[in-house]
Design a protein around this motif. Structure first.
Motif, PDB file in Angstrom:
ATOM      1  N   ILE A  93     -18.041 -40.444  -0.628  1.00 38.90           N
ATOM      2  CA  ILE A  93     -17.592 -39.604  -1.737  1.00 38.90           C
ATOM      3  C   ILE A  93     -16.142 -39.931  -2.064  1.00 38.90           C
ATOM      4  O   ILE A  93     -15.387 -40.388  -1.216  1.00 38.90           O
ATOM      5  CB  ILE A  93     -17.754 -38.105  -1.414  1.00 38.90           C
ATOM      6  N   ARG A  94     -15.779 -39.693  -3.295  1.00 42.18           N
ATOM      7  CA  ARG A  94     -14.434 -40.031  -3.770  1.00 42.18           C
ATOM      8  C   ARG A  94     -13.365 -39.372  -2.885  1.00 42.18           C
ATOM      9  O   ARG A  94     -13.454 -38.192  -2.544  1.00 42.18           O
ATOM     10  CB  ARG A  94     -14.289 -39.577  -5.214  1.00 42.18           C
ATOM     11  N   ASN A  95     -12.364 -40.134  -2.517  1.00 47.15           N
ATOM     12  CA  ASN A  95     -11.236 -39.636  -1.724  1.00 47.15           C
ATOM     13  C   ASN A  95     -10.288 -38.886  -2.662  1.00 47.15           C
ATOM     14  O   ASN A  95      -9.683 -39.498  -3.545  1.00 47.15           O
ATOM     15  CB  ASN A  95     -10.529 -40.818  -1.064  1.00 47.15           C
ATOM     16  N   PRO A  96     -10.135 -37.574  -2.497  1.00 44.86           N
ATOM     17  CA  PRO A  96      -9.278 -36.820  -3.427  1.00 44.86           C
ATOM     18  C   PRO A  96      -7.807 -37.185  -3.331  1.00 44.86           C
ATOM     19  O   PRO A  96      -7.037 -36.867  -4.244  1.00 44.86           O
ATOM     20  CB  PRO A  96      -9.518 -35.361  -3.000  1.00 44.86           C
ATOM     21  N   ASN A  97      -7.419 -37.837  -2.243  1.00 43.55           N
ATOM     22  CA  ASN A  97      -6.019 -38.239  -2.076  1.00 43.55           C
ATOM     23  C   ASN A  97      -5.736 -39.642  -2.598  1.00 43.55           C
ATOM     24  O   ASN A  97      -4.615 -40.150  -2.459  1.00 43.55           O
ATOM     25  CB  ASN A  97      -5.610 -38.175  -0.600  1.00 43.55           C
ATOM     26  N   TYR A  98      -6.760 -40.291  -3.159  1.00 40.40           N
ATOM     27  CA  TYR A  98      -6.563 -41.678  -3.586  1.00 40.40           C
ATOM     28  C   TYR A  98      -5.653 -41.734  -4.814  1.00 40.40           C
ATOM     29  O   TYR A  98      -5.780 -40.942  -5.740  1.00 40.40           O
ATOM     30  CB  TYR A  98      -7.912 -42.333  -3.902  1.00 40.40           C
ATOM     31  N   ARG A  99      -4.752 -42.674  -4.788  1.00 38.44           N
ATOM     32  CA  ARG A  99      -3.787 -42.859  -5.873  1.00 38.44           C
ATOM     33  C   ARG A  99      -4.492 -43.420  -7.120  1.00 38.44           C
ATOM     34  O   ARG A  99      -5.641 -43.858  -7.053  1.00 38.44           O
ATOM     35  CB  ARG A  99      -2.699 -43.833  -5.428  1.00 38.44           C
ATOM     36  N   SER A 100      -3.821 -43.450  -8.223  1.00 43.71           N
ATOM     37  CA  SER A 100      -4.364 -44.043  -9.451  1.00 43.71           C
ATOM     38  C   SER A 100      -4.226 -45.556  -9.411  1.00 43.71           C
ATOM     39  O   SER A 100      -3.133 -46.083  -9.231  1.00 43.71           O
ATOM     40  CB  SER A 100      -3.622 -43.490 -10.668  1.00 43.71           C
ATOM     41  N   GLU A 101      -5.342 -46.243  -9.550  1.00 46.15           N
ATOM     42  CA  GLU A 101      -5.360 -47.697  -9.660  1.00 46.15           C
ATOM     43  C   GLU A 101      -6.060 -48.047 -10.965  1.00 46.15           C
ATOM     44  O   GLU A 101      -7.034 -47.392 -11.357  1.00 46.15           O
ATOM     45  CB  GLU A 101      -6.089 -48.330  -8.481  1.00 46.15           C
ATOM     46  N   ILE A 102      -5.603 -49.072 -11.642  1.00 42.49           N
ATOM     47  CA  ILE A 102      -6.166 -49.469 -12.932  1.00 42.49           C
ATOM     48  C   ILE A 102      -6.909 -50.798 -12.792  1.00 42.49           C
ATOM     49  O   ILE A 102      -6.405 -51.742 -12.174  1.00 42.49           O
ATOM     50  CB  ILE A 102      -5.061 -49.606 -14.007  1.00 42.49           C
ATOM     51  N   TRP A 103      -8.114 -50.862 -13.364  1.00 38.91           N
ATOM     52  CA  TRP A 103      -8.903 -52.093 -13.346  1.00 38.91           C
ATOM     53  C   TRP A 103      -8.218 -53.109 -14.256  1.00 38.91           C
ATOM     54  O   TRP A 103      -8.116 -52.922 -15.474  1.00 38.91           O
ATOM     55  CB  TRP A 103     -10.309 -51.806 -13.869  1.00 38.91           C
ATOM     56  N   HIS A 104      -7.723 -54.189 -13.659  1.00 40.41           N
ATOM     57  CA  HIS A 104      -7.056 -55.227 -14.456  1.00 40.41           C
ATOM     58  C   HIS A 104      -7.163 -56.556 -13.716  1.00 40.41           C
ATOM     59  O   HIS A 104      -6.536 -56.752 -12.665  1.00 40.41           O
ATOM     60  CB  HIS A 104      -5.594 -54.885 -14.699  1.00 40.41           C
ATOM     61  N   PRO A 122     -14.110 -41.851  10.512  1.00 37.03           N
ATOM     62  CA  PRO A 122     -13.242 -42.797   9.806  1.00 37.03           C
ATOM     63  C   PRO A 122     -12.313 -42.065   8.834  1.00 37.03           C
ATOM     64  O   PRO A 122     -12.785 -41.329   7.956  1.00 37.03           O
ATOM     65  CB  PRO A 122     -14.236 -43.683   9.064  1.00 37.03           C
ATOM     66  N   VAL A 123     -11.028 -42.265   8.995  1.00 37.47           N
ATOM     67  CA  VAL A 123     -10.046 -41.650   8.103  1.00 37.47           C
ATOM     68  C   VAL A 123      -9.114 -42.755   7.620  1.00 37.47           C
ATOM     69  O   VAL A 123      -8.292 -43.262   8.389  1.00 37.47           O
ATOM     70  CB  VAL A 123      -9.250 -40.536   8.798  1.00 37.47           C
ATOM     71  N   GLY A 124      -9.265 -43.150   6.370  1.00 40.59           N
ATOM     72  CA  GLY A 124      -8.443 -44.217   5.824  1.00 40.59           C
ATOM     73  C   GLY A 124      -7.823 -43.807   4.506  1.00 40.59           C
ATOM     74  O   GLY A 124      -7.822 -42.632   4.131  1.00 40.59           O
ATOM     75  N   THR A 125      -7.313 -44.790   3.797  1.00 43.44           N
ATOM     76  CA  THR A 125      -6.657 -44.536   2.507  1.00 43.44           C
ATOM     77  C   THR A 125      -7.462 -45.089   1.343  1.00 43.44           C
ATOM     78  O   THR A 125      -6.982 -45.133   0.219  1.00 43.44           O
ATOM     79  CB  THR A 125      -5.261 -45.186   2.484  1.00 43.44           C
ATOM     80  N   GLY A 126      -8.688 -45.531   1.607  1.00 42.32           N
ATOM     81  CA  GLY A 126      -9.497 -46.173   0.586  1.00 42.32           C
ATOM     82  C   GLY A 126      -9.957 -45.221  -0.502  1.00 42.32           C
ATOM     83  O   GLY A 126      -9.750 -44.004  -0.435  1.00 42.32           O
ATOM     84  N   PRO A 127     -10.624 -45.745  -1.528  1.00 43.99           N
ATOM     85  CA  PRO A 127     -11.070 -44.927  -2.654  1.00 43.99           C
ATOM     86  C   PRO A 127     -12.146 -43.917  -2.287  1.00 43.99           C
ATOM     87  O   PRO A 127     -12.388 -42.966  -3.029  1.00 43.99           O
ATOM     88  CB  PRO A 127     -11.592 -45.957  -3.661  1.00 43.99           C
ATOM     89  N   TYR A 128     -12.806 -44.118  -1.131  1.00 43.70           N
ATOM     90  CA  TYR A 128     -13.868 -43.210  -0.714  1.00 43.70           C
ATOM     91  C   TYR A 128     -13.650 -42.736   0.718  1.00 43.70           C
ATOM     92  O   TYR A 128     -12.913 -43.345   1.495  1.00 43.70           O
ATOM     93  CB  TYR A 128     -15.235 -43.899  -0.831  1.00 43.70           C
TER      94      TYR A 128
END
Length: 591
Positions: A234-245, A214-220
């Motif tokens: 494990i954390r996806n090192p390519n994941y963009r910054s998202e803010i909890w709001h 599986p290769v996606g764009t998700g946080p993991y």
């Protein structure tokens, strides 16, 4: 002495260097009660696998974490789609700077998501070789896509290169979908975990085993994976910054979560450790020891955790939190309509199936199996979902006396051992397919007791969960108590379970009825309305009359979370919410 001192100094420096890294790693420990089935979204349909895919892949839309009722929001899309043409034209704008997780296929380069990936992902659902159980989300909806699938069934090859009229790439960041007719609910389809966007080169590179890559764009991204035992994300090192709001509204629980999480960068958790623990007792004990961070209370242990609908004081004193909702789901019995023994439309076979359903004691099921943590259901659409009807009166309520009368009337006489024979005198045995857990063994006992009341011999076919799903899609399961939870809050998501063309996908009953299909197809052209509800009633009644299915219960979902887990709230639609959570550092997880 100097050598020893130098060694000690080196060790001390090493420990000082390592400790901050170790302290910063945050791990969430959870458990599944049944095995995963692989991680190619187009080929999966079970809830546990969807929970993982929710973290690995991203769909264009998703659901607001705190809003109730469920509310669509953008995920990969930069904003909510533009909808025109009376709900038939949907234009999506993608976020820029979104990258797939690292994979050797990309040769060390970061691979950005574009509109072409969206089109390719949608096409895959209609490729006959994928046999997607979620094909129904797109089937009959997008201009030219059904025709492309029909062509592939003839040629044996799905053409991904020639543009489809209803899927238009306007530029790298804009894709327009032209539907065949008005569908204001199309956004719900685009919010499903199975609609996670994939890269064509990845799918083609791993064509023999896409479920393991599986290769996606998700946080993991997928870390270590021991099939049917352990899954590590494990954390996806390519994941963009998202803010909890999220807006809490007036809900005090939501307000507590906002106080814990507002403004944090997502994801906060570095690693998610998922164990497959089929035995409920083992999961229960692990949570009690602090080894699991979140646990859906196994029904048989609900009396130990709950007093009525409240958490027992001893758990409250430990800081444990309880989240409790009625599942937007149904548990339902089905009988394989193509089974040589129970299937077919001969009156005697219909009578036999209806007798089996009449013998099922749902009150006993809720008491023994659910331990009171369920409500009786009679309609195929559960509460909280558009089209639900709490007033519907079933023809198949528990009535063993009527069941025996049916069997007597249609020639199912009893043999010397007290068990009934077929009308031609041949042996008759009902085979129930179930899993391997202790709760499944309890379920076997309830089933046998129910069938004994009407003189039907019972046997149990025990399989691992992935094997059950595989057998269902091959129309090899005779009789089973199954369940379906809402992927989106509309009745179509449930009624499609008996649609003829969905045989070998979601139609585990393998039910083929042209009149039922014709009525169901009419509902697809209608909004949530009294007219559609009337058609749903006819469909539900037809399922009962022909002995296809019987709706049993809707479960109460009770989820416990440890005091060190921050931000947790059960969501009625999202299969997992781990990316919205945080865990406080804790050296000793035992209570």
């Amino acid at each position: 002495m100097k050598v020893i001192s130098a060694w000690v100094l080196g060790l001390t420096l090493a420990l000082l260097w390592m400790s901050p890294l170790q302290a910063r790693e945050k791990v969430l420990h959870v458990a599944f009660s049944a095995s995963e089935t692989g991680f190619d979204p187009v080929q999966t349909s079970d809830l546990n696998t969807a929970a993982v895919e929710q973290q690995l892949f991203e769909s264009l839309l998703t659901y607001d974490y705190l809003a109730r009722p469920a509310k669509l929001i953008p995920r990969l899309a930069a904003a909510m789609p533009s909808v025109s043409g009376q709900g038939s034209i949907w234009t999506f704008t993608l976020k820029k700077g979104v990258y797939f997780s690292p994979d050797p296929v990309f040769r060390g380069k970061k691979r950005e998501v574009t509109a072409t990936d969206v089109v390719y992902t949608l096409m895959r659902f209609m490729d006959p070789k994928n046999r997607s159980p979620y094909k129904f989300l797109l089937e009959g909806k997008i201009e030219g896509l059904d025709e492309r699938a029909a062509q592939a069934r003839v040629t044996g090859h799905f053409d991904y290169d020639t543009p489809v009229a209803g899927l238009r790439v306007l530029d790298p960041w804009h894709v327009r979908v032209h539907l065949k007719t008005t569908d204001y609910d199309f956004g719900h389809a685009m919010a499903q975990p199975v609609m996670g966007i994939v890269a064509r080169e990845v799918i083609e590179a791993y064509a023999g085993d896409t479920a393991s890559h599986p290769v996606g764009t998700g946080p993991y991204r997928l870390g270590q994976w021991l099939r049917s035992a352990r899954i590590e994300l494990i954390r996806n090192p390519n994941y963009r910054s998202e803010i909890w709001h999220f807006s809490p509204g007036k809900d005090p629980v939501n307000q507590r979560l906002v106080a814990q999480m507002e403004g944090k960068t997502l994801p906060q958790i570095d690693r998610i450790d998922i164990q497959i623990i089929e035995e409920a007792q083992s999961a229960w004990l692990s949570f009690g020891k602090g080894e699991l961070d979140i646990l859906g209370i196994p029904a048989q242990f609900s009396p130990l955790a709950l007093s009525g609908d409240q958490l027992r004081p001893e758990w409250v004193q430990r800081g444990i939190h309880l989240d409790r909702i009625v599942e937007p789901a149904i548990a339902y019995y089905f009988i394989n309509q193509q089974d040589p023994l129970l299937g077919g439309m001969a009156p005697a076979k219909i009578a036999l199936r209806r007798a089996i359903f009449l013998a099922m004691n749902d009150g006993e099921m809720m008491r023994v199996i659910d331990k009171g943590q369920a409500i009786r259901m009679t309609y195929p659409i559960p509460p909280g979902v558009a089209g639900a009807d709490a007033q519907y009166q079933s023809l198949l309520n528990y009535d063993p006396e009527l069941a025996n009368q049916l069997l007597d009337a249609y020639g199912y006489r009893r043999g010397r051992d007290g068990y009934r024979l077929q009308p031609d005198g041949k042996p008759l045995e009902v085979q129930y397919t179930t899993g391997l857990s202790s709760q499944d063994r309890e379920l076997d006992e309830v089933m046998k007791k129910s069938l004994d009341r009407i003189g039907l011999r019972f046997s149990s076919n025990k399989l691992k969960f992935p094997d059950i799903i595989r057998a269902e899609r091959q129309c090899q399961v005779q009789f089973r108590l199954s369940a379906w939870i809402a992927d989106y809050p509309d009745g179509d998501n449930f009624m499609q379970l008996w649609y003829g063309p969905h045989t070998h996908e979601n139609n585990a009953s393998c039910y083929q009825d042209p009149e039922w299909d014709r009525l169901y197809e009419q509902t697809l052209t209608l909004p949530d309305s009294p007219r559609r509800d009337a058609l749903y009633h006819r469909l539900a009644r037809r399922l009962e009359l022909y002995g296809v299915t019987k709706v049993s219960t809707a479960a109460l979902r009770n989820v416990l979370s440890q005091p060190w887990v921050l931000g947790y709230r059960t969501h009625p639609i999202l299969p997992s919410v781990w990316n919205y959570l945080d865990v406080e550092e804790r050296n000793d997880r035992t209570p």
